[in-house]
Design a protein around this motif. Structure first.
Motif, PDB file in Angstrom:
ATOM      1  N   LEU A   1       1.097  -1.334  -0.158  1.00  0.00           N
ATOM      2  CA  LEU A   1       0.574  -0.146   0.003  1.00  0.00           C
ATOM      3  C   LEU A   1       0.898   1.645  -0.155  1.00  0.00           C
ATOM      4  N   ASP A   2       2.039   1.168   0.353  1.00  0.00           N
ATOM      5  CA  ASP A   2       3.159   2.475   0.236  1.00  0.00           C
ATOM      6  C   ASP A   2       4.160   2.572  -1.014  1.00  0.00           C
ATOM      7  N   GLY A   3       3.493   1.817  -1.727  1.00  0.00           N
ATOM      8  CA  GLY A   3       3.471   2.175  -3.749  1.00  0.00           C
ATOM      9  C   GLY A   3       4.443   1.224  -3.609  1.00  0.00           C
ATOM     10  N   ARG A   4       5.075   0.313  -3.240  1.00  0.00           N
ATOM     11  CA  ARG A   4       6.298  -0.603  -3.539  1.00  0.00           C
ATOM     12  C   ARG A   4       6.084  -2.020  -3.852  1.00  0.00           C
ATOM     13  N   HIS A   5       6.889  -2.282  -5.222  1.00  0.00           N
ATOM     14  CA  HIS A   5       5.938  -3.633  -5.568  1.00  0.00           C
ATOM     15  C   HIS A   5       6.981  -4.548  -6.332  1.00  0.00           C
ATOM     16  N   VAL A   6       6.705  -5.637  -6.768  1.00  0.00           N
ATOM     17  CA  VAL A   6       7.251  -6.598  -7.208  1.00  0.00           C
ATOM     18  C   VAL A   6       6.440  -7.458  -8.698  1.00  0.00           C
ATOM     19  N   ARG A   7       7.540  -7.875  -9.247  1.00  0.00           N
ATOM     20  CA  ARG A   7       6.333  -8.510 -10.313  1.00  0.00           C
ATOM     21  C   ARG A   7       7.370 -10.038 -10.232  1.00  0.00           C
ATOM     22  N   VAL A   8       6.455 -11.285  -9.773  1.00  0.00           N
ATOM     23  CA  VAL A   8       6.886 -12.564  -9.379  1.00  0.00           C
ATOM     24  C   VAL A   8       5.903 -13.344 -10.103  1.00  0.00           C
ATOM     25  N   ARG A   9       6.098 -14.591 -10.325  1.00  0.00           N
ATOM     26  CA  ARG A   9       5.907 -15.982 -10.820  1.00  0.00           C
ATOM     27  C   ARG A   9       4.804 -16.905 -10.946  1.00  0.00           C
ATOM     28  N   ILE A  10       3.977 -17.344 -10.607  1.00  0.00           N
ATOM     29  CA  ILE A  10       3.749 -18.047  -9.543  1.00  0.00           C
ATOM     30  C   ILE A  10       3.682 -19.663  -9.772  1.00  0.00           C
ATOM     31  N   ASN A  11       4.451 -19.901  -9.038  1.00  0.00           N
ATOM     32  CA  ASN A  11       4.973 -21.755  -9.251  1.00  0.00           C
ATOM     33  C   ASN A  11       4.637 -23.005  -8.004  1.00  0.00           C
ATOM     34  N   ASP A  12       3.737 -22.566  -6.803  1.00  0.00           N
ATOM     35  CA  ASP A  12       3.130 -23.465  -6.293  1.00  0.00           C
ATOM     36  C   ASP A  12       1.604 -22.735  -5.941  1.00  0.00           C
ATOM     37  N   ARG A  13       1.138 -23.632  -5.236  1.00  0.00           N
ATOM     38  CA  ARG A  13      -0.176 -23.622  -4.668  1.00  0.00           C
ATOM     39  C   ARG A  13      -0.333 -23.374  -3.147  1.00  0.00           C
ATOM     40  N   GLY A  14      -0.943 -22.388  -2.186  1.00  0.00           N
ATOM     41  CA  GLY A  14      -0.657 -21.913  -1.357  1.00  0.00           C
ATOM     42  C   GLY A  14      -0.896 -20.818  -1.260  1.00  0.00           C
ATOM     43  N   PRO A  15      -0.975 -19.397  -0.195  1.00  0.00           N
ATOM     44  CA  PRO A  15      -0.752 -19.669   1.634  1.00  0.00           C
ATOM     45  C   PRO A  15      -2.405 -20.585   1.819  1.00  0.00           C
ATOM     46  N   TYR A  16      -2.254 -21.318   2.348  1.00  0.00           N
ATOM     47  CA  TYR A  16      -3.482 -21.956   3.476  1.00  0.00           C
ATOM     48  C   TYR A  16      -3.308 -22.068   4.442  1.00  0.00           C
ATOM     49  N   VAL A  17      -2.696 -20.312   4.891  1.00  0.00           N
ATOM     50  CA  VAL A  17      -3.237 -19.873   5.829  1.00  0.00           C
ATOM     51  C   VAL A  17      -4.195 -18.546   5.762  1.00  0.00           C
ATOM     52  N   GLY A  18      -5.473 -18.602   6.465  1.00  0.00           N
ATOM     53  CA  GLY A  18      -6.162 -17.596   6.876  1.00  0.00           C
ATOM     54  C   GLY A  18      -6.442 -16.592   6.295  1.00  0.00           C
ATOM     55  N   GLY A  19      -6.957 -15.627   5.501  1.00  0.00           N
ATOM     56  CA  GLY A  19      -6.138 -14.521   5.318  1.00  0.00           C
ATOM     57  C   GLY A  19      -5.459 -14.070   4.414  1.00  0.00           C
TER      58      GLY A  19
END
Length: 152
Positions: free
Chosen positions: A98-116
């Motif tokens: 929310l402060d504007g910092r960002h990164v571009r990533v590639r999805i290579n896995d499933r998860g997260p399995y923690v609520g929220g």
């Protein structure tokens, strides 16, 4: 007199802590202007999520280095990769704090399995947006690219 000054100063201080009107990064349009998902998106019939998603991000521990991800490749803490529950494997996502910092990533896995939580970042991606100290931060996800659907 000094008591009145202290009260006025406290009121100004609290007013400065108020939330801004736009809780999303300036690089992103306001929610009313978000475009619908691109046509080639749907990996399942009738499934078309928006290209933006709000949520909380966490990151993988380095102890998982070398373990197989959902794509079969070993987890590399220094690669710009992430895990998401529903995005197609191979999709490219822009993750913005929310402060504007960002990164571009590639999805290579499933998860997260923690609520929220909506995404798990690699150690390098987490360091890039400065979330190593906090561990879990609020983010906005924007789908940049999805791989073409494979024929059945």
């Amino acid at each position: 007199m000094t008591r009145w000054v202290a009260v006025a100063f406290s009121a100004l201080l609290l007013a400065g802590c108020a939330e801004s009107e736009a809780p999303y990064p300036a690089a992103y349009p306001p929610p009313g202007q978000w475009a619908p998902a691109p046509a080639p998106w749907a990996p399942q019939a009738g499934w078309a999520p928006p290209p933006y998603q709000w949520g909380r991000a966490s990151f993988y521990t380095d102890r998982l280095a070398g373990r197989r991800t959902a794509t079969g490749e070993p987890y590399d803490p220094w690669a710009f990769t992430a895990a998401h529950r529903t995005l197609p494997l191979g999709a490219v996502v822009d993750v913005a704090r929310l402060d504007g910092r960002h990164v571009r990533v590639r999805i290579n896995d499933r998860g997260p399995y923690v609520g929220g939580r909506v995404i798990d970042l690699s150690h390098r991606a987490a360091a890039e947006i400065g979330m190593l100290r906090e561990g879990v931060v609020d983010v906005v996800l924007r789908v940049v690219w999805v791989p073409p659907a494979r024929p059945l």
